[in-house]
Design an enzyme around this catalytic site. Sequence first.
Site, short mmCIF file in Angstrom:
data_model
loop_
_atom_site.label_atom_id
_atom_site.label_comp_id
_atom_site.label_asym_id
_atom_site.label_seq_id
_atom_site.Cartn_x
_atom_site.Cartn_y
_atom_site.Cartn_z
N GLU A 37 0.84 -1.20 0.00
CA GLU A 37 0.00 0.00 0.00
C GLU A 37 0.87 1.25 0.00
O GLU A 37 1.99 1.25 0.51
CB GLU A 37 -0.88 0.01 1.25
CG GLU A 37 -1.94 -1.08 1.20
CD GLU A 37 -2.83 -1.12 2.43
OE1 GLU A 37 -4.00 -1.48 2.29
OE2 GLU A 37 -2.35 -0.79 3.53
N CYS A 48 3.59 8.59 0.69
CA CYS A 48 4.20 7.68 1.66
C CYS A 48 4.28 6.32 0.98
O CYS A 48 3.25 5.75 0.60
CB CYS A 48 3.29 7.64 2.89
SG CYS A 48 3.76 6.40 4.10
N CYS A 57 6.43 -6.75 6.89
CA CYS A 57 7.55 -6.18 7.65
C CYS A 57 8.02 -7.19 8.69
O CYS A 57 7.20 -7.82 9.34
CB CYS A 57 7.11 -4.88 8.34
SG CYS A 57 8.46 -4.07 9.25
N CYS A 99 6.93 -4.66 15.58
CA CYS A 99 6.51 -3.66 16.57
C CYS A 99 5.08 -3.98 17.02
O CYS A 99 4.20 -4.21 16.18
CB CYS A 99 6.58 -2.25 15.99
SG CYS A 99 8.24 -1.77 15.46
N GLY A 147 7.07 -1.90 5.73
CA GLY A 147 8.44 -2.41 5.67
C GLY A 147 9.45 -1.53 6.37
O GLY A 147 9.16 -0.41 6.79
N GLU A 148 10.67 -2.06 6.51
CA GLU A 148 11.77 -1.34 7.15
C GLU A 148 12.78 -0.96 6.05
O GLU A 148 13.54 -1.81 5.58
CB GLU A 148 12.40 -2.24 8.23
CG GLU A 148 13.71 -1.74 8.81
CD GLU A 148 13.68 -0.26 9.24
OE1 GLU A 148 12.76 0.17 9.93
OE2 GLU A 148 14.62 0.47 8.84
N SER A 194 12.42 6.70 7.02
CA SER A 194 12.16 6.41 8.43
C SER A 194 12.64 5.00 8.78
O SER A 194 12.43 4.06 8.02
CB SER A 194 10.66 6.53 8.70
OG SER A 194 10.37 6.27 10.05
N SER A 210 12.12 6.02 14.40
CA SER A 210 10.97 5.66 15.23
C SER A 210 11.49 5.25 16.59
O SER A 210 11.83 4.09 16.82
CB SER A 210 10.22 4.49 14.58
OG SER A 210 9.73 4.88 13.33
N LEU A 211 11.57 6.21 17.51
CA LEU A 211 12.17 5.92 18.82
C LEU A 211 11.10 5.36 19.77
O LEU A 211 11.27 4.30 20.35
CB LEU A 211 12.81 7.18 19.39
CG LEU A 211 13.84 6.97 20.48
CD1 LEU A 211 15.00 6.11 20.02
CD2 LEU A 211 14.37 8.30 21.01
N HIS A 212 10.03 6.10 19.93
CA HIS A 212 8.83 5.63 20.64
C HIS A 212 9.03 5.25 22.11
O HIS A 212 8.14 4.67 22.74
CB HIS A 212 8.18 4.44 19.92
CG HIS A 212 7.88 4.66 18.47
ND1 HIS A 212 7.74 5.91 17.91
CD2 HIS A 212 7.70 3.79 17.44
CE1 HIS A 212 7.48 5.79 16.62
NE2 HIS A 212 7.45 4.52 16.31
N ASN A 220 -2.51 5.45 16.50
CA ASN A 220 -3.72 5.15 15.72
C ASN A 220 -4.16 3.74 16.05
O ASN A 220 -3.41 2.80 15.79
CB ASN A 220 -3.43 5.23 14.22
CG ASN A 220 -3.15 6.64 13.77
OD1 ASN A 220 -3.94 7.53 14.03
ND2 ASN A 220 -2.01 6.84 13.12
N CYS A 253 -0.62 6.27 10.01
CA CYS A 253 0.59 5.54 10.42
C CYS A 253 0.21 4.27 11.17
O CYS A 253 -0.60 4.31 12.09
CB CYS A 253 1.43 6.39 11.36
SG CYS A 253 1.91 7.95 10.70
N1 SAH Z 1 9.85 0.66 9.57
C1 SAH Z 1 10.06 2.07 9.48
C2 SAH Z 1 9.12 2.74 8.51
C3 SAH Z 1 7.67 2.72 8.94
S1 SAH Z 1 7.20 4.36 9.23
C4 SAH Z 1 10.00 2.68 10.86
O1 SAH Z 1 9.78 1.96 11.81
O2 SAH Z 1 10.25 3.87 11.02
C5 SAH Z 1 5.68 4.16 10.01
C6 SAH Z 1 5.64 4.96 11.30
O3 SAH Z 1 4.36 4.76 11.91
C7 SAH Z 1 6.68 4.45 12.27
O4 SAH Z 1 7.17 5.52 13.04
C8 SAH Z 1 5.85 3.54 13.11
O5 SAH Z 1 6.44 3.25 14.34
C9 SAH Z 1 4.57 4.32 13.23
N2 SAH Z 1 3.43 3.51 13.67
C10 SAH Z 1 3.29 2.18 13.60
N3 SAH Z 1 2.11 1.80 14.13
C11 SAH Z 1 1.49 2.94 14.53
C12 SAH Z 1 0.23 3.21 15.13
N4 SAH Z 1 -0.62 2.24 15.41
N5 SAH Z 1 -0.07 4.49 15.39
C13 SAH Z 1 0.79 5.50 15.07
N6 SAH Z 1 1.98 5.30 14.49
C14 SAH Z 1 2.32 4.03 14.23
#
Ligand code: SAH
Length: 350
Positions: A99, A114, A121, A125, A168-169, A198, A221-223, A297, A340
């Site tokens: 997608e 995007c 992937c 996560c 994907g990564e 990203s 994507s630190l989170h 989300n 996202c």
């Molecule tokens: N694999 C890469 C590229 C994906 S980018 C990465 O991890 O950065 C997609 C972004 O959306 C990432 O920052 C991911 O962590 C975030 N994401 C994944 N699930 C999400 C969700 N349920 N709500 C909001 N952001 C989310």
Amino acid sequence: MELKDQNMDKFIFAGKSLNEIEKFMIDNNQSKFRAKQVFNWIYLKSVMTFEEMTDLPLTTRNFLQENAQIVSIRMKDKQISKDGTIKYLFEMEDSCFVESVLMRFDNRANLTACISTQVGCPMGCSFCATAKLGYKRNLSASEIIQQIILIQADTGLKVTNIVYMGQGEPLLNLDNVLESIKIFRENFQIGARRITVSTCGIIPAINRLADMNFQSTLAVSLHASDNETRKSIMPVSNKYPFDSLMETLKKYTEKTNRRVTIEYVLIKDINDSIEHAKKLAFAISRLKSNVNLIIYNPNEKSPYKKPIKENILKFKYILESSGKKVTIRLERGADIDAACGQLSSKTKKI
Ligand code: SAH
């Protein structure tokens, strides 16, 4: 370049450089001069049939019709959100699906796409719908750029910004990602600064980008603000721990002299407390970076909830007080599962 490649498929133009197209034309007794015309039709005018290439002689058009194709992937589905965001489902030659999402912001001329880099992937996560698909394969550079060709052809508009934030990564498919960026820059004339890649933090690949002095934006994507929390939601932290990642990013910014974007998905009761905000501010205090907060989300496969508004604002305030530039990512296309973490190709199997 042989007329047709090993599996007898036609020559695919998408992703080919001007040199490669010239070689194809010469090898097949066509005029080299025509290559530039075809190149412009495909990359700058988003034309999807050889018939429409009206400045080519009929013989050339017929030759191309028989021996070449512009793209190899197909648009299978398209959904339009009430905010104007469009989600595309593309099918590859091997019947895999990915997608892509196109976002338009009312007050800006920018059109941001995007795009995906892998089918599924492998990163796992816990909050992400794409992770639940599992991993199938890397996309080729051509498949990566075809997403943009098809989006431009569909809308008749030129994509101005590209974010590698789809399925994907990207840093596990780095060769093809770099090749596609080269093509976006050279063929589509999209500047390096309008491209963002990203990653969830693949350290060796970040080092490679540092060594090559990567000029596009790197988003991470630190989170989380510590390794324990990060490990509980992002398995990648078992292999590449939080502190090593921060160290790597610091070296990256010093080498490239570019700011990184720290992405942080705020998830209720997991990483959205004042304590977390303070720890994050401290962890990135010496890192040249901007912060992009993303509100979690919901997707049907994860148990988490959105943070309450008060926590979002406090979190932002604490980071801003520490001197960081902080933006909250606008939620786009949630009604069509295009936001996202919602890309799951759910109407189709991958
Ligand atoms: N694999 C890469 C590229 C994906 S980018 C990465 O991890 O950065 C997609 C972004 O959306 C990432 O920052 C991911 O962590 C975030 N994401 C994944 N699930 C999400 C969700 N349920 N709500 C909001 N952001 C989310």
